[in-house]
Design an enzyme around this catalytic site. Structure first.
Site, PDB file in Angstrom:
ATOM      1  N   ILE A 293       0.732   7.022   0.276  1.00  0.00           N
ATOM      2  CA  ILE A 293       0.213   5.790   0.961  1.00  0.00           C
ATOM      3  C   ILE A 293      -1.422   5.732   0.691  1.00  0.00           C
ATOM      4  O   ILE A 293      -2.180   6.799   0.412  1.00  0.00           O
ATOM      5  CB  ILE A 293       0.187   6.148   2.455  1.00  0.00           C
ATOM      6  CG1 ILE A 293       1.610   6.442   3.002  1.00  0.00           C
ATOM      7  CG2 ILE A 293      -0.051   4.851   3.316  1.00  0.00           C
ATOM      8  CD1 ILE A 293       1.880   7.221   4.288  1.00  0.00           C
ATOM      9  N   CYS A 294      -1.546   4.415   0.193  1.00  0.00           N
ATOM     10  CA  CYS A 294      -3.163   3.927   0.187  1.00  0.00           C
ATOM     11  C   CYS A 294      -3.760   3.777   1.534  1.00  0.00           C
ATOM     12  O   CYS A 294      -3.668   2.370   1.518  1.00  0.00           O
ATOM     13  CB  CYS A 294      -3.193   2.875  -0.902  1.00  0.00           C
ATOM     14  SG  CYS A 294      -4.741   2.461  -1.336  1.00  0.00           S
ATOM     15  N   LEU A 295      -4.527   4.753   1.976  1.00  0.00           N
ATOM     16  CA  LEU A 295      -4.943   4.455   3.314  1.00  0.00           C
ATOM     17  C   LEU A 295      -6.294   5.347   3.270  1.00  0.00           C
ATOM     18  O   LEU A 295      -6.205   6.522   3.147  1.00  0.00           O
ATOM     19  CB  LEU A 295      -3.976   4.837   4.363  1.00  0.00           C
ATOM     20  CG  LEU A 295      -4.584   4.421   5.751  1.00  0.00           C
ATOM     21  CD1 LEU A 295      -4.566   3.149   6.012  1.00  0.00           C
ATOM     22  CD2 LEU A 295      -3.443   5.139   6.885  1.00  0.00           C
TER      23      LEU A 295
ATOM     24  N   HIS B  90       0.886  -1.049   0.052  1.00  0.00           N
ATOM     25  CA  HIS B  90       0.092   0.123   0.010  1.00  0.00           C
ATOM     26  C   HIS B  90       0.762   1.170  -0.087  1.00  0.00           C
ATOM     27  O   HIS B  90       0.270   2.296   0.334  1.00  0.00           O
ATOM     28  CB  HIS B  90      -0.715   0.015   1.153  1.00  0.00           C
ATOM     29  CG  HIS B  90      -1.948  -1.067   1.228  1.00  0.00           C
ATOM     30  ND1 HIS B  90      -2.856  -1.138   2.087  1.00  0.00           N
ATOM     31  CD2 HIS B  90      -2.112  -2.135   0.430  1.00  0.00           C
ATOM     32  CE1 HIS B  90      -3.548  -2.234   1.917  1.00  0.00           C
ATOM     33  NE2 HIS B  90      -3.454  -2.631   0.793  1.00  0.00           N
TER      34      HIS B  90
ATOM     35  N   HIS C 225      -6.815  -0.492  -1.935  1.00  0.00           N
ATOM     36  CA  HIS C 225      -6.434  -1.867  -2.031  1.00  0.00           C
ATOM     37  C   HIS C 225      -7.264  -2.553  -1.134  1.00  0.00           C
ATOM     38  O   HIS C 225      -7.455  -2.091  -0.024  1.00  0.00           O
ATOM     39  CB  HIS C 225      -4.933  -1.994  -1.884  1.00  0.00           C
ATOM     40  CG  HIS C 225      -4.321  -1.550  -3.233  1.00  0.00           C
ATOM     41  ND1 HIS C 225      -3.380  -0.342  -2.884  1.00  0.00           N
ATOM     42  CD2 HIS C 225      -4.114  -1.416  -4.454  1.00  0.00           C
ATOM     43  CE1 HIS C 225      -2.767   0.150  -4.109  1.00  0.00           C
ATOM     44  NE2 HIS C 225      -3.425  -0.666  -5.070  1.00  0.00           N
TER      45      HIS C 225
END
Ligand SMILES: [Zn+2]
Ligand SMILES: [Zn+2]
Ligand SMILES: [Zn+2]
Ligand SMILES: [Zn+2]
Ligand SMILES: [Zn+2]
Ligand SMILES: [Zn+2]
Lengths: 502, 190
Positions: B129-131, B122, B186
């Site tokens: 950052i994929c959050l 991620h 994701h």
């Protein structure tokens, strides 16, 4: 009837229906048999044009109707209705057969009948200061507030939170509690109470009204730019509706009224045209070259019969096919049909041009051609009005000169129908009925071009009574051809004649 | 005799129209980086309080680079350690938090910076950052501390060190500000 209104719209207020579409008969002047509108559509399609205030009012009525049964608070009912896209039958169905916990949870509302709610209320009656989790201030309980979920924040933080959601994120009915992970929705009364700024309140009201219209199957905003009316129907269907602003469109898809093609094919077509915009740009261009002398020619009228203005050339030709006008003028208008044999010859000659593209361009070209002509003919209304005034100063009464306006009305209707017949034809598979359709299309096309040409040329050698008779004959014939074509397509829908290529 | 319709325009050769390109004028940039808005004291008070509690009672493995914060209250550097028993044990990472004047109603912009960007499904190699709590699921009741904890737990639960599958393309084409990215979150189970 007021003559000034004739050029705007003939809808006054409240209930309107498609039954009176284009129905501008002027008693003695019009032969009723030839001027009747197409009969297929005369079964009334009931609809109402609503102002923004009426939309808000209508919203309240639905809430009240539901509340008579559910007896919940108005704001809660509003959230529930929004969750069910304002379909109250669906709401009742779910309410009475599911389990209530699940029902309220799905709609992001705290179950008003659950015991937990009481506990929260008791907790909040405590007296000592609380800390706001957003600004970290320690504040007396009366500066703190929250929804039934029990998450409490200070009034200032709520105000800023809601303002950000409304103005920056454009959220209305779907603003949730400010606590992390809490999906309980903020109701409209709470929003209005916590946000003092009028500008934000107005924006919020717009947002919730907008979501009401957009998720409600029985409502549609008028797609005309800057128009704030919405159309309300009793059952959603692909039907002609006319807004108070004068815009006529299809209720089901919001596009211009597109008879005889169906919404789904029109949608495909529009998408295709957008995707292929590069190929189509050059075709859509408003200029062509004279096929004889190559002078650039700009089309400035709706008629397809062109005369080259180069004094040394004066070539008569057809704008659509660039062929000589002679065969068009004397026999029937001859370039509506995508002749398979001719296309094959063209393919052999230019192998580069893929046949599907050629086929598409054929229909696209004709579709665009009518669309452009229609724009010019809308300008014709202005000049017609002027002519009618001039005629009245001569020897004709107001009623007697209405035939001219009627002629332009019919011309526009025919162009619009023709335009969409090419979309219909593009997706149509060849069979016996489709060939009849193409013949009808060809007939309507030639009748329309004749009317268009007649209205555009200078008429100097005849007296007014003759002109009137000729114009009327021509537009009545157009109307007849249009009716024949549409009736045939509709019959085909009923009897399942139409096969599609996709 | 009466002429019904007069053509307003003759069909003449169309003259070429040259459209002169308008000069593009870039608007003058404001000297002061921080636009004025809302209530600056409330904004500062909240950040101060968060800073104090992070310094006094930092979560395990998290330390604030106080020097960076002293220079500019709206940009914090935070060091974060890879926990023992995880794939990142013994590694040190640095996060950059940027706050705008709508914080905490608008989420902070958070990226990994420095030479050690964690290799994680991620985390992109440019530090993005994929959050979801950094964009869609942000709530003003979240804080720097809760973001740090989420990132720490995201690292701890990782079972295979690898970059997101679309890393190369994303890094080449993304906006500098990760908040401008429309994230497709994701699968959290990775
Ligand atoms: Zn607060
Ligand atoms: Zn809550
Ligand atoms: Zn309208
Ligand atoms: Zn439609
Ligand atoms: Zn010529
Ligand atoms: Zn032709």
């Amino acid at each position: 009837m007021d003559s000034d209104n004739e050029f705007l719209d003939n809808v006054d207020s409240g209930n309107v229906s498609s039954g009176d579409e284009g129905d501008e008969d002027f008693g003695m002047d019009v032969d009723p048999a030839s001027s009747t509108e197409r009969q297929l559509d005369t079964e009334e399609y009931q609809y109402k044009v609503l102002t923004t205030d009426e939309i808000v009012q209508h919203q309240r009525e639905i809430i009240d109707e539901v509340n008579v049964v559910l007896k919940l608070s108005t704001p809660t009912t509003r959230i529930l209705l929004n969750h069910f896209k304002w379909d109250k039958e669906k709401l009742f169905e779910k309410y009475f057969d599911g389990n209530p916990e699940e029902f309220f949870k799905c709609a992001h509302v705290i179950n008003p009948f659950s015991k937990g709610t009481e506990a929260v209320r008791q907790k909040t009656t405590r007296n000592h200061p609380e800390e706001c989790e957003i600004c970290f201030s320690l504040l007396p309980p009366d500066s703190m507030t929250g929804l039934e979920c029990g998450h409490r924040f200070c009034l200032t933080c709520w105000r800023e939170y809601l303002t950000t959601k409304i103005l920056t994120e454009g959220l209305g009915q779907t603003i949730s509690c400010a606590a992390h992970g809490c999906d309980i929705l903020v109701d409209d009364v709470t929003v209005t109470k916590l946000v003092p700024d009028t500008r934000v309140k107005v924006k919020y009201q717009q947002l919730i009204t907008n979501s009401f219209v957009e998720c409600n199957q029985l409502l549609r905003w008028c797609p005309s730019v800057d128009c704030t009316y919405a159309i309300k129907v009793n059952y959603a269907e692909s039907r002609l509706v006319r807004c108070k602003c004068g815009h006529v469109f299809c209720f089901a898809c919001g596009e211009n009224w597109h008879e005889p093609v169906q919404c789904r094919w029109l949608k495909k077509w529009i998408k295709k045209c957008d995707d292929d915009s590069e190929t189509s740009n050059w075709i859509a261009a408003n200029t062509k070259e004279c096929p004889k002398c190559s002078v650039t020619i700009e089309k400035d009228g709706g008629c397809n019969h062109m005369v080259c203005k180069n004094q040394n050339c004066k070539y008569d030709f057809c704008w659509v096919c660039l062929g000589s006008w002679e065969p068009h003028g004397s026999s029937w208008y001859n370039c509506n049909r995508y002749d398979e044999d001719e296309a094959k010859a063209a393919r052999d000659a230019q192998e580069k041009l893929r046949s599907s593209l050629a086929r598409y361009l054929h229909y696209y070209n004709r579709y665009m051609n009518h669309m452009q002509s229609m724009k010019f003919e809308n300008k014709l209304y202005a000049s017609v009005k002027q002519k009618m005034e001039e005629m009245q100063q001569h020897n004709m009464s107001w009623i007697e000169v209405q035939f001219l306006k009627k002629a332009v009305d019919i011309l526009c209707q025919c162009r619009q129908t023709l335009m969409y017949t090419y979309v219909f034809a593009y997706y149509l598979k060849k069979n016996n009925q489709s060939m009849i359709f193409e013949d009808n299309q060809k007939d309507l096309e030639s009748a329309t071009e004749m009317l268009s040409e007649y209205l555009e040329r200078d008429i100097t050698s005849e007296n007014l009574a003759d002109i009137k008779q000729k114009v009327q004959d021509k537009y009545r014939y157009c109307e007849k051809r249009r009716t024949v074509l549409l009736d045939h397509v509709h019959e085909g829908y009923e009897k399942d004649w139409w096969d599609y290529t996709e | 005799m009466l002429k019904l319709f007069k053509k307003t325009k003759d069909k003449i050769p169309k003259s070429e129209i040259i459209i002169e390109p308008k000069e593009l004028k870039t608007p003058p940039l404001s000297k002061c980086g921080k636009p004025l808005l809302l209530d600056n004291t409330r904004w500062e008070r909240r950040l101060h309080k968060e800073l104090m509690s992070l310094i006094k009672e930092p979560p395990p493995g998290v330390t604030v680079d106080t020097e960076s914060v002293q220079q500019n209250l709206s940009e914090w550097k935070i060091n974060i350690k890879g926990f023992e028993g995880t794939l990142y044990e013994g590694e040190d990472f640095q996060l950059l938090f940027k706050f705008n004047n709508k914080y905490p109603f608008d989420s902070p912009e958070v990226t990994f910076i420095g030479n050690n960007i964690p290799v994680h499904p991620h985390v992109y190699s440019n530090g993005h950052i994929c959050l979801s709590i950094l964009t869609e699921d942000w709530s003003p009741a979240l804080s720097v501390q809760s973001v740090c904890l989420s990132i720490a737990s995201m690292l701890s639960s990782c079972r295979e060190k690898k970059r997101p599958p679309d890393n190369t393309l994303y890094v080449k084409t993304c906006n500098k500000n990760p908040k401008k990215t429309k994230w497709w979150y994701h699968d959290d189970s990775v």
